[in-house]
Scaffold this motif. Sequence first.
Motif, PDB file in Angstrom:
ATOM      1  N   GLY A  16      34.681  35.684  23.633  1.00 60.36           N
ATOM      2  CA  GLY A  16      35.811  35.413  23.774  1.00 60.36           C
ATOM      3  C   GLY A  16      36.805  36.221  24.692  1.00 60.36           C
ATOM      4  O   GLY A  16      37.839  35.485  25.079  1.00 60.36           O
ATOM      5  N   ILE A  17      36.347  37.151  25.223  1.00 67.05           N
ATOM      6  CA  ILE A  17      37.131  37.981  26.152  1.00 67.05           C
ATOM      7  C   ILE A  17      37.192  37.401  27.509  1.00 67.05           C
ATOM      8  O   ILE A  17      36.014  36.958  28.012  1.00 67.05           O
ATOM      9  CB  ILE A  17      36.741  39.678  26.189  1.00 67.05           C
ATOM     10  CG1 ILE A  17      36.937  40.296  24.786  1.00 67.05           C
ATOM     11  CG2 ILE A  17      37.138  40.398  27.329  1.00 67.05           C
ATOM     12  CD1 ILE A  17      36.159  41.532  24.787  1.00 67.05           C
ATOM     13  N   TRP A  18      38.274  37.392  28.116  1.00 65.83           N
ATOM     14  CA  TRP A  18      38.332  36.769  29.530  1.00 65.83           C
ATOM     15  C   TRP A  18      38.131  38.059  30.467  1.00 65.83           C
ATOM     16  O   TRP A  18      38.757  39.200  30.317  1.00 65.83           O
ATOM     17  CB  TRP A  18      39.651  36.180  29.868  1.00 65.83           C
ATOM     18  CG  TRP A  18      39.725  34.723  29.605  1.00 65.83           C
ATOM     19  CD1 TRP A  18      40.116  34.312  28.211  1.00 65.83           C
ATOM     20  CD2 TRP A  18      39.042  33.692  30.420  1.00 65.83           C
ATOM     21  NE1 TRP A  18      39.835  32.876  28.333  1.00 65.83           N
ATOM     22  CE2 TRP A  18      39.391  32.400  29.530  1.00 65.83           C
ATOM     23  CE3 TRP A  18      38.494  33.703  31.739  1.00 65.83           C
ATOM     24  CZ2 TRP A  18      39.098  31.209  29.950  1.00 65.83           C
ATOM     25  CZ3 TRP A  18      38.191  32.496  32.124  1.00 65.83           C
ATOM     26  CH2 TRP A  18      38.649  31.163  31.410  1.00 65.83           C
ATOM     27  N   ILE A  19      37.279  38.018  31.438  1.00 67.05           N
ATOM     28  CA  ILE A  19      37.010  39.107  32.316  1.00 67.05           C
ATOM     29  C   ILE A  19      37.352  38.617  33.846  1.00 67.05           C
ATOM     30  O   ILE A  19      37.003  37.483  34.305  1.00 67.05           O
ATOM     31  CB  ILE A  19      35.480  39.225  32.335  1.00 67.05           C
ATOM     32  CG1 ILE A  19      34.953  39.719  30.883  1.00 67.05           C
ATOM     33  CG2 ILE A  19      34.944  40.383  33.552  1.00 67.05           C
ATOM     34  CD1 ILE A  19      35.689  41.103  30.613  1.00 67.05           C
ATOM     35  N   ASP A  20      37.983  39.519  34.424  1.00 65.85           N
ATOM     36  CA  ASP A  20      38.080  39.324  35.990  1.00 65.85           C
ATOM     37  C   ASP A  20      37.040  40.258  36.569  1.00 65.85           C
ATOM     38  O   ASP A  20      37.151  41.383  36.657  1.00 65.85           O
ATOM     39  CB  ASP A  20      39.673  39.859  36.267  1.00 65.85           C
ATOM     40  CG  ASP A  20      39.783  39.887  37.946  1.00 65.85           C
ATOM     41  OD1 ASP A  20      38.881  39.239  38.834  1.00 65.85           O
ATOM     42  OD2 ASP A  20      40.959  40.359  38.305  1.00 65.85           O
ATOM     43  N   TRP A  21      36.179  39.525  37.353  1.00 64.08           N
ATOM     44  CA  TRP A  21      34.780  40.232  37.889  1.00 64.08           C
ATOM     45  C   TRP A  21      35.063  40.560  39.495  1.00 64.08           C
ATOM     46  O   TRP A  21      35.136  39.411  40.172  1.00 64.08           O
ATOM     47  CB  TRP A  21      33.681  39.525  37.588  1.00 64.08           C
ATOM     48  CG  TRP A  21      32.385  40.308  37.401  1.00 64.08           C
ATOM     49  CD1 TRP A  21      32.230  41.530  36.686  1.00 64.08           C
ATOM     50  CD2 TRP A  21      30.989  39.812  37.500  1.00 64.08           C
ATOM     51  NE1 TRP A  21      31.173  41.875  36.656  1.00 64.08           N
ATOM     52  CE2 TRP A  21      30.165  40.845  37.400  1.00 64.08           C
ATOM     53  CE3 TRP A  21      30.501  38.725  38.443  1.00 64.08           C
ATOM     54  CZ2 TRP A  21      28.630  40.778  37.554  1.00 64.08           C
ATOM     55  CZ3 TRP A  21      29.274  38.671  38.565  1.00 64.08           C
ATOM     56  CH2 TRP A  21      28.211  39.927  38.292  1.00 64.08           C
ATOM     57  N   MET A  22      35.138  41.657  39.950  1.00 65.07           N
ATOM     58  CA  MET A  22      35.182  41.880  41.264  1.00 65.07           C
ATOM     59  C   MET A  22      33.661  42.667  41.872  1.00 65.07           C
ATOM     60  O   MET A  22      33.287  43.509  41.255  1.00 65.07           O
ATOM     61  CB  MET A  22      36.395  42.815  41.676  1.00 65.07           C
ATOM     62  CG  MET A  22      36.528  42.886  43.210  1.00 65.07           C
ATOM     63  SD  MET A  22      38.103  43.687  43.624  1.00 65.07           S
ATOM     64  CE  MET A  22      38.027  45.563  42.938  1.00 65.07           C
ATOM     65  N   LEU A  23      33.178  42.028  42.894  1.00 66.81           N
ATOM     66  CA  LEU A  23      31.814  42.574  43.421  1.00 66.81           C
ATOM     67  C   LEU A  23      32.049  43.257  44.931  1.00 66.81           C
ATOM     68  O   LEU A  23      32.783  42.355  45.659  1.00 66.81           O
ATOM     69  CB  LEU A  23      31.011  41.587  43.681  1.00 66.81           C
ATOM     70  CG  LEU A  23      30.707  40.695  42.281  1.00 66.81           C
ATOM     71  CD1 LEU A  23      29.847  39.582  42.508  1.00 66.81           C
ATOM     72  CD2 LEU A  23      30.128  41.498  41.081  1.00 66.81           C
ATOM     73  N   MET A  24      31.575  44.500  45.035  1.00 71.28           N
ATOM     74  CA  MET A  24      31.980  45.216  46.279  1.00 71.28           C
ATOM     75  C   MET A  24      30.310  45.529  46.739  1.00 71.28           C
ATOM     76  O   MET A  24      29.642  46.224  45.890  1.00 71.28           O
ATOM     77  CB  MET A  24      32.763  46.231  46.197  1.00 71.28           C
ATOM     78  CG  MET A  24      34.107  45.824  45.684  1.00 71.28           C
ATOM     79  SD  MET A  24      35.142  47.199  45.111  1.00 71.28           S
ATOM     80  CE  MET A  24      34.224  47.402  43.556  1.00 71.28           C
ATOM     81  N   PRO A  25      30.061  45.389  48.122  1.00 66.57           N
ATOM     82  CA  PRO A  25      28.607  45.931  48.613  1.00 66.57           C
ATOM     83  C   PRO A  25      28.772  47.432  48.919  1.00 66.57           C
ATOM     84  O   PRO A  25      29.909  47.982  49.337  1.00 66.57           O
ATOM     85  CB  PRO A  25      28.616  44.931  49.884  1.00 66.57           C
ATOM     86  CG  PRO A  25      29.790  44.836  50.496  1.00 66.57           C
ATOM     87  CD  PRO A  25      30.795  44.470  49.106  1.00 66.57           C
ATOM     88  N   GLU A  26      27.633  48.034  48.676  1.00 63.70           N
ATOM     89  CA  GLU A  26      27.759  49.357  49.229  1.00 63.70           C
ATOM     90  C   GLU A  26      26.442  49.401  50.210  1.00 63.70           C
ATOM     91  O   GLU A  26      25.409  48.708  50.080  1.00 63.70           O
ATOM     92  CB  GLU A  26      26.979  50.463  47.870  1.00 63.70           C
ATOM     93  CG  GLU A  26      28.106  50.671  46.957  1.00 63.70           C
ATOM     94  CD  GLU A  26      27.613  51.574  45.896  1.00 63.70           C
ATOM     95  OE1 GLU A  26      28.223  52.834  45.788  1.00 63.70           O
ATOM     96  OE2 GLU A  26      26.625  51.397  45.228  1.00 63.70           O
TER      97      GLU A  26
END
Length: 806
Positions: free
Chosen positions: A383-393
């Motif tokens: 039920g938790i809402w997630i803000d997902w941020m993806l960054m390249p290495e």
Amino acid sequence: MDTNRNNRLVEEISLLKQKINWLEKLKLQQKKEIDALRASEQKYRFIAENAVDIITIMDMNLHFTYVSPSVMRVRGFSVEEAKAQTLDQIFPPKDLDYILSEFEEEMQIEASGTADPDRTRVLEAEEYTKDGSLIWMEISVSYLRGEANEPIGILAISRDITERKHAALSLKKSEQALRTIFENVHDAIFIHDTNGKVLDVNHKTLELFKLAKEQAYPRTIIDDFSSPDNPIDQLAGRWQRVLNGENITFEWKARRPLDDVTFDVEVSLKKINLGEQDVVLANVRDISLQKAAEAVLRKNEENFRTLVENSSDAIMRFDRQLRHLYVNPAVEIQSGIHPHAFIGKTHEEMGFPNNLCILWKEALEEVFQTGKIMRTEFQLPSGIWIDWMLMPEMNDVGEITTVIASARDISERKKSEERLRDSEEKLARSKKMESIALMAGGVAHDLNNVLAGIVTYPEMLLFELPGDSILRKPIETIQAAGQRAAAIVEDLLTVARGVATSKSPINLNEIVEDYLTSPEFQKLKEFHPAIEFITILNEKLLNILGSDMHLRKVIMNLVSNASEAVENGGCVVISTMNRYVDRPLKRYEDVKIGEYVVLSITDDGPGISPDDLERIFEPFFTKKVMGRSGTGLGLAIVWNIVQGHEGYIDVSPDENGTVFELYFPITREQTPEKVLLSSLEDLRGNGETILIVDDIESQRYISQTMLEGLGYQTHSVASGEEAIEFIKENKVELILLDMIMDPGINGRETYEEIIKITPKQKAIIASGFAETDDVKKTQDLGAGKFLKKPFRVQEVGAAVKDALKK
């Protein structure tokens, strides 16, 4: 001889009669002057006796000969006690010396013979009250003069300015507190003019740049921020952006002038207005240590890991096969799975729902392919809402080797956004109502001017016709039709939420009972014989501030709507109750904490659909079938009247029926005694002159006919400009002033100019629209009652009588 003597005797008698006549005329003239003097004295004594300020008169020895009754309210002394006081009993010693020196200086000016005889001196001093406390007074002092213009006394008008003094002291303390904050914040703060010149700095600025206070002010922003490491033209460009209204923050190299040392700072520039001057606020933070720490942090993986391990965001690292290489402890908080269970596995292998696995896979693959930073939002099974941020290495040769993902719990933000959406929907609904109301108000204004003749002329004709005239019946029919049309316009004005409504303490039970015994309700019962009407009225119902006419219309419309809902048989319940709301209620409208009288109208009909519920209070929205009466304004009128009474509406529909609950704030005031209306004979004038100002010719004629029929003399003009010119040349007892005139100045602007010519000019104001801010401002300037067009003879007569008495 006898003839000559007789002629002389006749001449002497004739002269004697002329003298007697002259003496009688002189006596009559003196009586008129004495009467006028007495009337003037009574008028000014009335003003003095009822003044808010204290009015005192002293003889030239500074002994009081008159004190107005307001001394009791302001200082607590009776008039006789105040008259017996000396100045040292009124003023404390420090102020007594000041007052006496002012009087002495005034007397020296008077003795010089060169001063303005009408001069007034304004003093401020503290005075004792009866309980021994001190209050601040503003005292206006001027001389009273005799026939030879010599001073015979001193007039003083004293006003209590204690609250103003306290407010000024509070403001000064507030300014001192803000200055203390300014001087003690940790960042250096510069205040520049728009040319970059330093106007003020705080203590941290002097400390950071190692300057003395006097060294700071001749400087400019170029002096403090120029260095070999900085492109000055870039600083000038940023400065111009700030002058154009942009707030900017950037890192820069500042320079200390004494040792020419540069250091890293973060600069925030913002243009603000201080009083009447635009300035640029520069907030400068020394980030030298921060920059050094960042360099160490980049080289120290352990520090990085510490930060990640203790982050409240879930942080993960993925390889090109989309397997988890690392997860921090926050992952367990969000997913409920231990971090070690993720290592070496994909999301599919972890058993997450298929839809989430597809979303994550597509996002990760896109970052590996494009090297772009990506963000997405989703909801976990928990039920938790997630803000997902993806960054390249990337490695040393620029190849993407891994992807770092951070997941932030945004559940609270989502809830806030949902609450905001609800609020925006309510705001949009309110604005929509206001837009329609504005249109309705404009239509009502125009219709009122048209209806003036239809409503008024029949009334005037009926006054003139004999009782047995065959014309009475058709004229009464016209009059009734006009009054019905005016009632519809009244509904439009109610929708416009500008209807002129005076509120007084009333008991809602009385209005309910009055409606239930009315012909309208009896007709409703006859039309719906299968409905059972039940009333449950609280015998100890508290009072509210309201308009009985408008609240009666609320009850009538709600009962009528409920009857339509259960027309084939059912029950309508009308009830009242007292209710204390101890926490805000989330209803159709949010109800604030407070004490309320609640009017409830309940029916057991089929209820209201969700789609209709959003629109039921819109003007002209109706579900009535063809052939039924109704304008579609019923619930729109209810909504606007409740809003005008600062109340709230709650609507609760379900399959068992609908409940309308109306919340009205209570008042502890008692209901007033009912006043009987005056007869037309009581409203007749005595030939007083009235000027009618209206841009509609037919309305001017109607108003003149009414007022002349009541015994007044009238003049009329078609604009505010004409009214001003008329008043310059003529005197009138009263002005009947239209508020909305086009083209030209409106009623408020007209009255503002007229009272410059005749400061106490009496007036009553009228409009076919509503009681606007202009109406209230005009009344604040001294105008009398507000009449809403179309008005009737009795309304006009009563308003004129009331205004002329004042």
